[in-house]
Design an enzyme around this catalytic site. Structure first.
Site, short mmCIF file in Angstrom:
data_model
loop_
_atom_site.label_atom_id
_atom_site.label_comp_id
_atom_site.label_asym_id
_atom_site.label_seq_id
_atom_site.Cartn_x
_atom_site.Cartn_y
_atom_site.Cartn_z
N HIS A 1 0.84 -1.20 0.00
CA HIS A 1 0.00 0.00 0.00
C HIS A 1 0.88 1.26 0.00
O HIS A 1 0.65 2.19 -0.79
CB HIS A 1 -0.90 -0.04 1.25
CG HIS A 1 -1.74 1.18 1.45
ND1 HIS A 1 -3.10 1.20 1.19
CD2 HIS A 1 -1.43 2.44 1.89
CE1 HIS A 1 -3.58 2.39 1.47
NE2 HIS A 1 -2.59 3.17 1.91
N GLU A 2 1.88 1.28 0.88
CA GLU A 2 2.76 2.44 0.96
C GLU A 2 3.64 2.58 -0.28
O GLU A 2 3.95 3.70 -0.71
CB GLU A 2 3.64 2.35 2.22
CG GLU A 2 2.86 2.36 3.53
CD GLU A 2 1.99 3.59 3.68
OE1 GLU A 2 2.41 4.69 3.25
OE2 GLU A 2 0.88 3.47 4.24
N HIS B 1 1.85 4.62 -2.80
CA HIS B 1 2.06 6.06 -2.61
C HIS B 1 3.40 6.49 -3.19
O HIS B 1 3.50 7.52 -3.87
CB HIS B 1 2.01 6.41 -1.12
CG HIS B 1 0.67 6.29 -0.49
ND1 HIS B 1 -0.44 6.94 -0.98
CD2 HIS B 1 0.26 5.61 0.62
CE1 HIS B 1 -1.48 6.66 -0.20
NE2 HIS B 1 -1.08 5.85 0.77
N ASP C 1 -5.48 8.60 4.18
CA ASP C 1 -5.51 8.87 2.74
C ASP C 1 -6.78 9.62 2.33
O ASP C 1 -6.72 10.56 1.53
CB ASP C 1 -5.43 7.55 1.97
CG ASP C 1 -4.09 6.85 2.18
OD1 ASP C 1 -3.12 7.54 2.53
OD2 ASP C 1 -4.03 5.63 1.99
#
Length: 382
Positions: A81-82, A85, A178
């Site tokens: 997930h990170e 980003h 987020d």
């Protein structure tokens, strides 16, 4: 808290914070205890073509193996997930200093946070979008895993479900999650960055209160911790952005006090006390053969018996390190460099030419606040 380096991806260090060691056993317990496996199994069975036998999953140590595999898989999912980003940030030439997995999930430390609304929007949504893609991958694996591998089937199915939950939860408009950053980005289309941050932070604190109430009433301590994190992070970032805006366009050279007032490391505290009084200052840079070696403050003198001021030297009580910046360092970066120290030294070609204290920065912020925080600071010849 200490971070342990795990690996490096795309040149980005992936680290595990020691707080994760506290959360990991809790997650294992939450996944394995009670009727959780049966509840998740019914949802997984609806996704997988193979029939999932629940009974073997609840026997012996199997629930704990499932809990451990699920917890590790969850933090793998958070890391991906990170990275989502980080990948989106790279598209805008913004680097990522590190990704840290900790008690509240993951944190991608970007080198800078874009103020353009569309950039923040796409960087923010990239994480939840990546989680949804990962959910699709795990759901796809469910279609080919034999029904006889019940443990594997359950863990993969659970990760498919939890990644959807991760995406949806992160999209709640609870700044600085987020969804909160997406909200700020959309608000930034109409209002200034500072105003958008303030509104998003207020909404974030409302969500924090909601999480806390639900966590307390539902007996969920993790949700209470999330509420605390959201509240503290939202209020802190709102204040930080406000400070950054007040100092925007100001450089160290604009606010420094010159020349850099200093005392010798071998001077007595009695001499320092006299100099502090005469110069109406509360701190001095300490030098030894024209080299900066530390910092001495009024509070340092206050910790020494008055009868020993004549015999105690500055070297014995000074702080050994003092931060330094260049003339062109932005004032907000000066504030960051200052940390807990009362001042920083301004250097030009390696030589101290002045100092910037909290009082100096406070005065310029107060002036700009009263003037409505005008544009870039007008610099004049010094």
């Amino acid at each position: 808290m200490r971070n342990v380096h795990l690996t490096t991806i795309w040149g980005i260090p992936i680290r595990i914070n020691v707080s994760l060691l506290v959360l990991l056993p809790v997650l294992v317990y939450l996944i394995a205890e009670g009727d959780q496996i049966g509840i998740y199994a019914s949802a997984i069975d609806a996704l997988a073509p193979a029939t999932l036998e629940v009974a073997p999953l609840e026997e012996g140590a199997t629930p704990w193996l499932i809990g451990l595999a699920g917890a590790v898989g969850l933090f793998f999912s958070v890391a991906v997930h990170e990275l989502g980003h980080a990948y989106a940030a790279r598209r805008y030439d913004i680097g990522t200093e590190s990704i840290t997995l900790w008690i509240f999930g993951g944190l991608a430390a970007l080198e800078s946070m874009p103020r353009e609304w569309h950039r923040e929007f796409w960087i923010a949504v990239a994480g939840p979008f990546t989680s949804l893609l990962l959910a699709v991958v795990f759901a796809g694996l469910l279609q080919v895993i034999p029904g006889g591998l019940a443990l594997v089937l359950f863990v993969v199915g659970w990760l498919a479900l939890i990644n959807v939950v991760l995406a949806v939860f992160n999209m709640l408009p609870a700044f600085p999650m987020d969804g909160g950053r997406v909200l700020r980005a959309l608000l930034g289309r109409r209002w200034s960055y500072v105003t958008a941050t303030r509104i998003a932070a207020r909404i974030g604190t409302i969500f924090a209160l909601f999480f806390a109430v639900v966590g307390v009433l539902g007996g969920n301590p993790l949700l209470v911790l999330v509420a605390l994190f959201v509240y503290v992070a939202a209020t802190t970032e709102s204040r930080t952005i406000a400070l950054e805006e007040l100092l925007r366009g100001v450089l160290a050279v604009d606010v420094m006090d010159e020349p850099a007032r200093s005392v010798a490391a071998d001077a007595t505290l009695s001499d320092v006390a006299t100099s502090l009084f005469e110069n109406r200052r509360s701190e001095f840079v300490v030098t030894d053969d024209d080299e900066i070696v530390g910092l001495v403050t009024l509070s340092d003198l206050g910790q020494v018996d008055r009868s020993t001021l004549e015999t105690t030297t500055v070297r014995e009580v000074m702080t050994d390190e003092v931060a330094h910046v260049g003339l062109e360092t932005p004032a907000f970066e000066v504030l960051r460099a200052m940390g807990r120290d009362p001042l920083v030294v301004v250097l030009e070609d390696g030589d101290p030419v002045g100092t910037v204290s909290r009082r100096d920065l406070g005065e310029i912020m107060q002036l700009r606040r009263e003037l409505g925080a005008p544009g870039p600071f007008e610099r004049t010849a010094m």
